[in-house]
Scaffold this active site. Structure first.
Site, PDB file in Angstrom:
ATOM      1  N   ASP A  97       1.111   7.121 -13.380  1.00  0.00           N
ATOM      2  CA  ASP A  97       1.713   7.479 -14.455  1.00  0.00           C
ATOM      3  C   ASP A  97       1.089   8.588 -14.925  1.00  0.00           C
ATOM      4  OD1 ASP A  97      -0.428   6.272 -15.141  1.00  0.00           O
ATOM      5  OD2 ASP A  97       0.636   5.170 -16.530  1.00  0.00           O
ATOM      6  N   CYS A 140      -2.127   4.192 -11.637  1.00  0.00           N
ATOM      7  CA  CYS A 140      -1.940   3.719 -13.351  1.00  0.00           C
ATOM      8  C   CYS A 140      -3.752   4.146 -13.418  1.00  0.00           C
ATOM      9  CB  CYS A 140      -0.687   3.123 -13.638  1.00  0.00           C
ATOM     10  SG  CYS A 140      -1.974   1.356 -13.519  1.00  0.00           S
ATOM     11  N   THR A 142      -5.678   1.840 -15.223  1.00  0.00           N
ATOM     12  CA  THR A 142      -6.599   0.490 -14.409  1.00  0.00           C
ATOM     13  C   THR A 142      -6.096  -0.115 -12.633  1.00  0.00           C
ATOM     14  OG1 THR A 142      -5.085  -1.098 -15.440  1.00  0.00           O
ATOM     15  CG2 THR A 142      -6.341  -0.485 -16.239  1.00  0.00           C
ATOM     16  N   HIS A 168      -6.117  -8.846   5.961  1.00  0.00           N
ATOM     17  CA  HIS A 168      -5.157 -10.733   5.272  1.00  0.00           C
ATOM     18  C   HIS A 168      -4.318 -10.223   4.326  1.00  0.00           C
ATOM     19  CE1 HIS A 168      -9.496 -12.729   4.427  1.00  0.00           C
ATOM     20  NE2 HIS A 168      -9.434 -12.210   6.155  1.00  0.00           N
ATOM     21  N   ARG A 224      -2.988 -17.139  10.908  1.00  0.00           N
ATOM     22  CA  ARG A 224      -3.182 -18.170  10.129  1.00  0.00           C
ATOM     23  C   ARG A 224      -2.627 -17.804   8.412  1.00  0.00           C
ATOM     24  NH1 ARG A 224      -8.091 -15.985  10.566  1.00  0.00           N
ATOM     25  NH2 ARG A 224      -9.357 -15.745   8.360  1.00  0.00           N
ATOM     26  N   HIS A 225      -3.363 -15.895   8.470  1.00  0.00           N
ATOM     27  CA  HIS A 225      -2.562 -14.968   7.345  1.00  0.00           C
ATOM     28  C   HIS A 225      -0.782 -14.950   7.297  1.00  0.00           C
ATOM     29  CE1 HIS A 225      -6.241 -14.399   6.585  1.00  0.00           C
ATOM     30  NE2 HIS A 225      -6.496 -13.958   7.772  1.00  0.00           N
TER      31      HIS A 225
HETATM   32  C1  RB5 Z   1      -1.114   3.913 -19.238  1.00  0.00           C
HETATM   33  O1  RB5 Z   1      -1.967   4.153 -20.750  1.00  0.00           O
HETATM   34  C2  RB5 Z   1      -1.966   3.112 -19.322  1.00  0.00           C
HETATM   35  O2  RB5 Z   1      -1.829   1.884 -19.805  1.00  0.00           O
HETATM   36  C3  RB5 Z   1      -1.191   2.708 -17.645  1.00  0.00           C
HETATM   37  O3  RB5 Z   1      -1.814   3.660 -17.099  1.00  0.00           O
HETATM   38  C4  RB5 Z   1      -1.873   1.278 -17.147  1.00  0.00           C
HETATM   39  O4  RB5 Z   1      -3.715   1.567 -17.085  1.00  0.00           O
HETATM   40  C5  RB5 Z   1      -1.839   0.329 -17.021  1.00  0.00           C
HETATM   41  O5  RB5 Z   1      -2.185  -0.736 -16.677  1.00  0.00           O
END
Ligand code: RB5
Length: 142
Positions: free
Chosen positions: A8, A65, A67, A98, A132-133
């Site tokens: 994104d 994205c 995070t 794993h 095992r995995h």
């Molecule tokens: C977009 O602003 C942000 O929320 C997205 O990129 C992401 O971090 C969501 O988990």
């Protein structure tokens, strides 16, 4: 070996760096989010890459994205998908050894391109251990 990648708006720069790295390794990479307008929603890009895997146009995927959290939640809602955020070098190795992850996830706002590429190299140079995995992975899709 074809890799499908998408991000994104939170991962555009990191995606460019990762594509450059993969192309320099002579790997085939399909950019599934060539345009990001800042109003895009990460579930859309998760779905596009999941579809590439499900329909066997890609062997594995990369999602980014801001995070890495939202896009991995979205991808992991699909059967057969094991999307893993590589948040350090140890988890980069474990995600393959794993979890046999078929999508690796990065955060464009939580890591540098150097860190992400180092983790990607570790992931790609690791091998799934099975054993095992495997019984654990089988339980994921019941
Ligand atoms: C977009 O602003 C942000 O929320 C997205 O990129 C992401 O971090 C969501 O988990």
């Amino acid at each position: 070996m074809k890799i499908a990648i998408a991000s994104d708006h939170g991962g555009v720069e990191l995606k460019k760096n990762i594509i450059n790295f993969l192309q320099n390794q002579n790997l085939e990479v399909a950019d599934m989010s060539p345009v990001n307008d800042g109003l895009d929603d990460y579930p859309n890009f998760a779905e596009i890459v999941v579809k590439e895997l499900a329909e066997k146009r890609a062997d594995w995927g990369i999602l980014i994205c801001g995070t890495g959290i939202g896009i991995s939640i979205a991808a992991n809602r699909h059967k057969g998908i094991r999307a893993a955020i590589l948040y350090d070098n140890f988890t980069a190795e474990s995600a393959k050894v794993h979890n046999n992850a078929n999508i690796v996830v990065f955060g464009g706002r939580t890591m540098t391109a150097e860190q992400a590429i180092e983790r990607l190299k570790i992931f790609m140079n690791s091998r799934y251990e099975g054993g095992r995995h495997e019984q654990r992975l089988c339980k994921l899709d019941k």
